[in-house]
Design a protein around this motif. Structure first.
Motif, PDB file in Angstrom:
ATOM      1  N   GLY A 191       0.792  -1.209   0.000  1.00 48.29           N
ATOM      2  CA  GLY A 191       0.000   0.000   0.000  1.00 48.29           C
ATOM      3  C   GLY A 191       0.830   1.266   0.000  1.00 48.29           C
ATOM      4  O   GLY A 191       0.461   2.264  -0.596  1.00 48.29           O
ATOM      5  N   ARG A 192       1.965   1.250   0.641  1.00 49.35           N
ATOM      6  CA  ARG A 192       2.835   2.428   0.675  1.00 49.35           C
ATOM      7  C   ARG A 192       4.290   1.967   0.753  1.00 49.35           C
ATOM      8  O   ARG A 192       4.588   0.899   1.266  1.00 49.35           O
ATOM      9  CB  ARG A 192       2.494   3.311   1.869  1.00 49.35           C
ATOM     10  CG  ARG A 192       2.627   2.614   3.187  1.00 49.35           C
ATOM     11  CD  ARG A 192       2.007   3.452   4.305  1.00 49.35           C
ATOM     12  NE  ARG A 192       1.849   2.594   5.461  1.00 49.35           N
ATOM     13  CZ  ARG A 192       2.515   2.743   6.591  1.00 49.35           C
ATOM     14  NH1 ARG A 192       3.364   3.736   6.742  1.00 49.35           N
ATOM     15  NH2 ARG A 192       2.324   1.923   7.594  1.00 49.35           N
ATOM     16  N   PRO A 193       5.201   2.780   0.258  1.00 51.10           N
ATOM     17  CA  PRO A 193       6.617   2.391   0.314  1.00 51.10           C
ATOM     18  C   PRO A 193       7.168   2.530   1.728  1.00 51.10           C
ATOM     19  O   PRO A 193       6.632   3.273   2.549  1.00 51.10           O
ATOM     20  CB  PRO A 193       7.303   3.370  -0.634  1.00 51.10           C
ATOM     21  CG  PRO A 193       6.384   4.522  -0.732  1.00 51.10           C
ATOM     22  CD  PRO A 193       4.999   3.999  -0.504  1.00 51.10           C
ATOM     23  N   MET A 194       8.230   1.832   1.986  1.00 53.92           N
ATOM     24  CA  MET A 194       8.870   1.895   3.300  1.00 53.92           C
ATOM     25  C   MET A 194       9.459   3.288   3.520  1.00 53.92           C
ATOM     26  O   MET A 194       9.916   3.933   2.578  1.00 53.92           O
ATOM     27  CB  MET A 194       9.994   0.859   3.376  1.00 53.92           C
ATOM     28  CG  MET A 194       9.546  -0.568   3.227  1.00 53.92           C
ATOM     29  SD  MET A 194      10.911  -1.717   2.939  1.00 53.92           S
ATOM     30  CE  MET A 194      11.883  -1.542   4.378  1.00 53.92           C
ATOM     31  N   LYS A 195       9.477   3.770   4.761  1.00 52.80           N
ATOM     32  CA  LYS A 195      10.089   5.065   5.052  1.00 52.80           C
ATOM     33  C   LYS A 195      11.586   4.986   4.799  1.00 52.80           C
ATOM     34  O   LYS A 195      12.182   5.911   4.252  1.00 52.80           O
ATOM     35  CB  LYS A 195       9.829   5.468   6.508  1.00 52.80           C
ATOM     36  CG  LYS A 195       8.412   5.886   6.755  1.00 52.80           C
ATOM     37  CD  LYS A 195       8.243   6.370   8.168  1.00 52.80           C
ATOM     38  CE  LYS A 195       6.813   6.815   8.405  1.00 52.80           C
ATOM     39  NZ  LYS A 195       6.617   7.289   9.762  1.00 52.80           N
ATOM     40  N   TYR A 196      12.207   3.919   5.219  1.00 56.41           N
ATOM     41  CA  TYR A 196      13.614   3.693   4.932  1.00 56.41           C
ATOM     42  C   TYR A 196      13.771   2.263   4.437  1.00 56.41           C
ATOM     43  O   TYR A 196      13.558   1.319   5.196  1.00 56.41           O
ATOM     44  CB  TYR A 196      14.498   3.909   6.161  1.00 56.41           C
ATOM     45  CG  TYR A 196      15.953   3.690   5.829  1.00 56.41           C
ATOM     46  CD1 TYR A 196      16.675   4.656   5.154  1.00 56.41           C
ATOM     47  CD2 TYR A 196      16.589   2.493   6.140  1.00 56.41           C
ATOM     48  CE1 TYR A 196      17.992   4.451   4.807  1.00 56.41           C
ATOM     49  CE2 TYR A 196      17.907   2.278   5.803  1.00 56.41           C
ATOM     50  CZ  TYR A 196      18.600   3.274   5.137  1.00 56.41           C
ATOM     51  OH  TYR A 196      19.903   3.070   4.788  1.00 56.41           O
ATOM     52  N   PRO A 197      14.127   2.090   3.167  1.00 54.80           N
ATOM     53  CA  PRO A 197      14.298   0.727   2.648  1.00 54.80           C
ATOM     54  C   PRO A 197      15.570   0.087   3.220  1.00 54.80           C
ATOM     55  O   PRO A 197      16.661   0.600   3.020  1.00 54.80           O
ATOM     56  CB  PRO A 197      14.385   0.928   1.147  1.00 54.80           C
ATOM     57  CG  PRO A 197      14.783   2.341   0.969  1.00 54.80           C
ATOM     58  CD  PRO A 197      14.305   3.102   2.157  1.00 54.80           C
TER      59      PRO A 197
END
Length: 77
Positions: free
Chosen positions: A6-12
């Motif tokens: 649903g949303r990208p990670m804040k820090y991959p």
């Protein structure tokens, strides 16, 4: 199961997540080096590859290679 989260990670954290979130399109459009790196590399490497090909396929080298393979074939039979 959905195709994407649903949303990208804040820090991959993982390398693959970092690679997936890297803005490649932006870099290709806004930096000259990314666009010309491949073309320049090909143009600069073609003469080197040609000279290596010419040396490897010279008549003397082909004769030496054939002689070595003939000796190898005789040794196996």
């Amino acid at each position: 199961m959905s195709d994407a989260p649903g949303r990208p990670m804040k820090y991959p954290y993982t390398f693959s997540a970092k690679l997936a979130q890297f803005p490649m399109k932006f870099y290709f459009q806004n930096q000259w080096i990314w666009r010309y790196w491949l073309a320049g590399g090909v143009v600069l490497s073609i003469p080197i590859i040609y000279k290596i090909h010419k040396l490897a396929n010279s008549p003397e080298n082909v004769a030496i290679w054939a002689e070595k393979r003939k000796k190898e074939a005789q040794a196996h039979h």
